[in-house]
Scaffold this active site. Structure first.
Site, PDB file in Angstrom:
ATOM      1  N   ASN A   4       0.799  -1.225   0.000  1.00 37.59           N
ATOM      2  CA  ASN A   4       0.000   0.000   0.000  1.00 37.59           C
ATOM      3  C   ASN A   4       0.832   1.277   0.000  1.00 37.59           C
ATOM      4  O   ASN A   4       0.287   2.370   0.095  1.00 37.59           O
ATOM      5  CB  ASN A   4      -0.957   0.010   1.195  1.00 37.59           C
ATOM      6  N   ILE A  19       1.146   6.821  -1.014  1.00 40.13           N
ATOM      7  CA  ILE A  19       0.424   6.013  -0.029  1.00 40.13           C
ATOM      8  C   ILE A  19      -1.005   5.770  -0.484  1.00 40.13           C
ATOM      9  O   ILE A  19      -1.683   6.689  -0.915  1.00 40.13           O
ATOM     10  CB  ILE A  19       0.408   6.737   1.333  1.00 40.13           C
ATOM     11  N   CYS A  20      -1.439   4.520  -0.350  1.00 44.10           N
ATOM     12  CA  CYS A  20      -2.824   4.164  -0.630  1.00 44.10           C
ATOM     13  C   CYS A  20      -3.530   3.981   0.704  1.00 44.10           C
ATOM     14  O   CYS A  20      -3.397   2.952   1.353  1.00 44.10           O
ATOM     15  CB  CYS A  20      -2.887   2.878  -1.447  1.00 44.10           C
ATOM     16  N   LEU A  21      -4.233   5.026   1.121  1.00 44.39           N
ATOM     17  CA  LEU A  21      -5.011   5.012   2.354  1.00 44.39           C
ATOM     18  C   LEU A  21      -6.260   5.815   2.045  1.00 44.39           C
ATOM     19  O   LEU A  21      -6.183   7.008   1.732  1.00 44.39           O
ATOM     20  CB  LEU A  21      -4.207   5.644   3.497  1.00 44.39           C
TER      21      LEU A  21
END
Length: 185
Positions: free
Chosen positions: A108, A115-117
């Site tokens: 992620n 960032i993958c959030l």
């Protein structure tokens, strides 16, 4: 630490709560973002996960800070991961911009720090993206959780890392440990 907060209190005390600001003072007005940040930073510091540490390089600029996450469990245990957070002027209508400064092998987080959030997304299909009701505390807890319960191999940003985990979990663990030794100590 909260120099901006003390400045706000001092300025209110000098002018009085209802007295209009003098014309010369208009250039020194505090933005809505900065007023929100004074409260949010105090709340954040009081409710920080034990695996996180926040650093404000300039205590007069609460809109820029660094976060260190030191996971105490899982694949990333033993590493120190640095993030930088910049809160834009349009905050809290738009999310802060966050980048991972530590090179990491993570499904992620890309090796370049993206960032993958979902809560960092301004618009999110699943409804878990940014909303004006969210705070810096949500961001910090979310980043901390990327190393434990929010670690997501099914919807990766770093597809190569996710596929590596799917192919060979033990080799994935070894590569993570190698990255920690090289970049996250």
């Amino acid at each position: 630490m909260l120099t901006l907060a003390s400045k706000l209190k001092r300025d209110d005390g000098v002018r009085g709560p209802r007295a209009p600001a003098p014309a010369a003072d208009s250039a020194r007005r505090v933005s809505v973002r900065d007023k929100l940040l004074v409260k949010e930073v105090a709340d954040l510091e009081a409710n920080l996960p034990c695996t996180c540490k926040v650093n404000f390089p300039d205590p007069n600029k609460l809109h820029y800070f660094q976060l260190t996450v030191t996971p105490d469990e899982g694949y990333y245990q033993g590493g120190k991961f640095q993030f930088e957070t910049e809160v834009p002027d349009a905050y809290n209508m738009v999310p802060p911009k966050v980048k991972c400064l530590t090179r990491i092998w993570h499904p992620n987080i890309t090796e370049t720090g993206e960032i993958c959030l979902s809560l960092l997304r301004e618009h999110s299909i699943d409804g878990t993206g940014w909303a004006p009701t969210r705070t810096l505390k949500d961001i910090v807890w979310g980043l901390n959780s990327l190393f434990t319960d929010l670690l997501n191999f099914d919807d990766p940003l770093n597809i190569e890392a996710a596929e590596h985990h799917l192919r060979d979990k033990e080799d994935f663990r070894n590569k993570v440990e190698d990255y920690i030794k090289r970049y996250a100590r």
